[in-house]
Design an enzyme around this catalytic site. Sequence first.
Site, short mmCIF file in Angstrom:
data_model
loop_
_atom_site.label_atom_id
_atom_site.label_comp_id
_atom_site.label_asym_id
_atom_site.label_seq_id
_atom_site.Cartn_x
_atom_site.Cartn_y
_atom_site.Cartn_z
N ARG A 100 0.84 -1.19 0.00
CA ARG A 100 0.00 0.00 0.00
C ARG A 100 0.88 1.24 0.00
NH1 ARG A 100 -4.80 -1.77 4.31
NH2 ARG A 100 -5.24 -3.77 3.28
N ARG A 108 2.16 1.20 10.17
CA ARG A 108 1.72 1.64 8.84
C ARG A 108 2.88 1.51 7.86
NH1 ARG A 108 -2.95 4.33 7.88
NH2 ARG A 108 -3.10 4.84 10.09
N GLU A 157 -6.62 -0.14 15.58
CA GLU A 157 -7.19 -1.11 14.65
C GLU A 157 -6.20 -2.22 14.30
OE1 GLU A 157 -8.13 -1.60 9.94
OE2 GLU A 157 -8.00 0.43 10.75
N SER A 216 -10.38 -5.35 10.19
CA SER A 216 -11.68 -4.87 9.71
C SER A 216 -12.41 -6.05 9.10
CB SER A 216 -11.52 -3.76 8.67
OG SER A 216 -11.11 -2.56 9.26
N ARG A 223 1.05 -5.95 12.93
CA ARG A 223 0.33 -5.31 14.03
C ARG A 223 0.10 -6.29 15.18
NH1 ARG A 223 -3.83 -0.61 11.95
NH2 ARG A 223 -2.41 0.32 10.42
#
Length: 430
Positions: free
Chosen positions: A263, A278, A350, A353, A391
């Site tokens: 990403r 990130r 987070e 999801s 994460r």
Amino acid sequence: MHDPRVLLDPATDAVRKLARRGFQLDVDQLEKLVSDRSALIQGLDGARAESNQIASEVRAVSKAGGDTADLVARARRLKTDIAAGEDRHKAIEEDLRRFLLEVPNLPEDRCPDGDSDEFAVEVRTWGTPPAFDFTPADHVDVGERLGIFDFARATKLSGPRFAVVRGVGAQLERAIATLFLEIHTKRHDYVEFSLPALVTRDTMTGTGQLPKFEQDLFRTGVGDRTLFLTPTAEVPLTNLHAGETLAAEDLPLAYTAWTPCFRSEAGSYGRDTRGLIRQHQFAKVEMVRICAPENSSQELEKMLGQAEACLQELGLAYRVVALAAGDISFSAQFTYDIEVWLPSQKRYREISSCSDCSTFQARRAGIRTKSKDGKKGFAATLNGSGLPIGRTLVAILEQGQQADGSVVLPAALVPYLGYRQINPDGTTAT
């Protein structure tokens, strides 16, 4: 992607629903596109019927020995008109398709109001955040003390937002991924896949990453062929059935994969620049479910529980929240986030999801269903992180850190590692 008739149906209330997620539907433009398409189709149908009628007349007049010159000339004019009409029809179909590809999914009314994670509504918590009699360090400091991170060399190799993880850190990543895959395949009956990391534009379009989010993707190619690095295994897993018709009795399907994800993090400048949270490249175990549309809500609850099982197995404190209508992904109609506790930040962040996309992605990708009695429709698709490796490693290091700089690992990882503790000098202990 939507059926335009559904968007224009007042009963759908599409304008209000899309406004909740910050999208203004141009109803006038959509109505014009649909009206122009209908008029073209009607005109083409009439011209083709007339052409067939003239062909019959030509045969009849010719058989009777009459003069067919005027009829033949008229038939040629009609042929030219039909060809031009077909070109216009293709053009307007493409205009309508481009319009619809930019329209996000309709959020469910149960989504909270709001446009950011600040408006998420807590559903439940699990576990107790650890209490320390010292100031907890963040995962970067913990990992560097243990000798498992080398961000300086990662930057030398690839630039910012990349990581080098070494020794027991790399072993930990592999153990985490293996544990998650075994949970999904052995307990929850997911089928595991090994997938390409490069996919076509059509594949990206099928799950909603294109055309809207092209700036977020890494792109490459061979010759004149463009390929994209996958941002999540949701993309290839869902598109395995693009353009296919699935037997309704075979649903639901449950797929999982451990893949690298890529990403650009466009728009995240200055956010989470430190550590693993990130990254431009990270690894993740993904879950995808394909089911009948009427079952998607219960399938979402099932998937959410399966993602939670991973954190519960590791003993990591977390909470579940329902995302606001303006914060769900482009393709989702409802999303739960799972947020894991990070002691250094004194808040939940987070880690997963889980989204119900209903038939939105299936319409774009052409994933249809057919029942034994011949009833046809589109499938519903769901996706969820189960879980990202980086994460999860962050949470393990932060929640398991000790005053002496060591880290106590979750017992569930011991079978894959052979040790329970990482000491400050990089050695391990059972």
